[in-house]
Design an enzyme around this catalytic site. Structure first.
Site, PDB file in Angstrom:
ATOM      1  CE1 TYR A 160      -4.007   2.043   0.390  1.00  0.00           C
ATOM      2  CE2 TYR A 160      -2.770   3.184   2.109  1.00  0.00           C
ATOM      3  CZ  TYR A 160      -3.861   3.114   1.252  1.00  0.00           C
ATOM      4  OH  TYR A 160      -4.800   4.119   1.269  1.00  0.00           O
ATOM      5  CB  SER A 161       3.740   2.289   2.097  1.00  0.00           C
ATOM      6  OG  SER A 161       3.085   2.130   3.341  1.00  0.00           O
TER       7      SER A 161
END
Length: 253
Positions: A160-161
């Protein structure tokens, strides 16, 4: 400018429109006069929303679109313009969280591939084909939903990051690329917003993310819609390639 009618005679494509931030932005734009192309893969929920809003007199067309598939995205944009006659706005709100509380050494590569396809490739494809149509009219607004995780990194959420950081890079590149065209490209980086998307996030991960917010609360979809509708309006004519903070004070740059 009458802010209550900023979107009269404008057409907005909203991805991830079936719920969460996408739905809230669509509702706010509709209230301000926009015609809406609602895109999502959640067919039952999306079609129910289309029926509900049509009953209220909102000009709306719901389309099942997989933003990871180029042919699906290209076709959906073409059909949207054929239906409404124009395209003014893209808000790409579709996204997935992927694994949480997972070290990179345990992170499934297949999960990373999938989160890349939705969050980053989907942003690339929707921007690519929106710009194809906006170039013809010489005006447009694109808003990509990024995340504070893309700015600062959330441990144990590497997929996600990393992909949200990619969305931020895409915004900055496209903002400069189209700076003289009348088309703006901006991003929104929320901290934790109370949405169905984070319902499956591990409680420990959610607690960690919320603890980083100086306001000591989660954001709301209504707050996201409020800032998004300014970014996509004619009022924001001198801002492009920028990532707006929606983090309750968490952002450090």
């Amino acid at each position: 400018m009458d802010t209550k009618k900023r979107y009269t005679d404008q057409v907005a494509v909203i991805t991830g429109a079936a719920d969460g931030i996408g739905k809230a932005i669509a509702a706010r734009m509709a209230a301000e006069g926009a015609s809406l192309a609602l895109w999502d893969i959640k067919e039952t929920r999306l079609k129910a929303l289309e029926s509900e809003w049509r009953a209220k007199g909102i000009p709306v067309k719901a389309t099942i679109v997989d933003i990871t598939e180029e042919a699906s995205v290209e076709k959906a944009f073409r059909e949207t313009v054929e239906h409404f006659g124009r395209l003014d706005i893209l808000v790409n709100s579709a996204g997935i969280v992927g694994p949480t509380q997972t070290k990179i050494t345990d992170y499934p590569t297949a999960a990373f591939d999938e989160i890349y396809r939705v969050n980053l490739k989907g942003s690339f494809l929707t921007s690519k084909y929106a710009l194809t149509w906006m170039e013809k009219s010489g005006k447009g607004r694109i808003l990509l939903i990024a995340s504070i995780a893309g700015k600062e990194g959330n441990p144990n959420m590497v997929g996600y990051s990393a992909t949200k950081a990619g969305v931020i890079g895409l915004v900055k590149a496209l903002g400069k690329e189209y700076a003289t065209t009348g088309i703006t490209v901006n991003g929104l980086a929320p901290a934790v917003i109370r949405t169905p998307m984070n319902a499956d996030t591990a409680p420990e991960q959610l607690e960690y993310m919320a603890s980083k917010i100086p306001m000591h609360r989660l954001g709301t979809v209504e707050e996201a819609a409020a800032i998004a509708c300014w970014i996509c309006s004619d009022e924001a004519s001198f801002t492009t390639g920028f990532i707006f903070d929606l983090s309750g004070g968490r952002a450090t740059y």
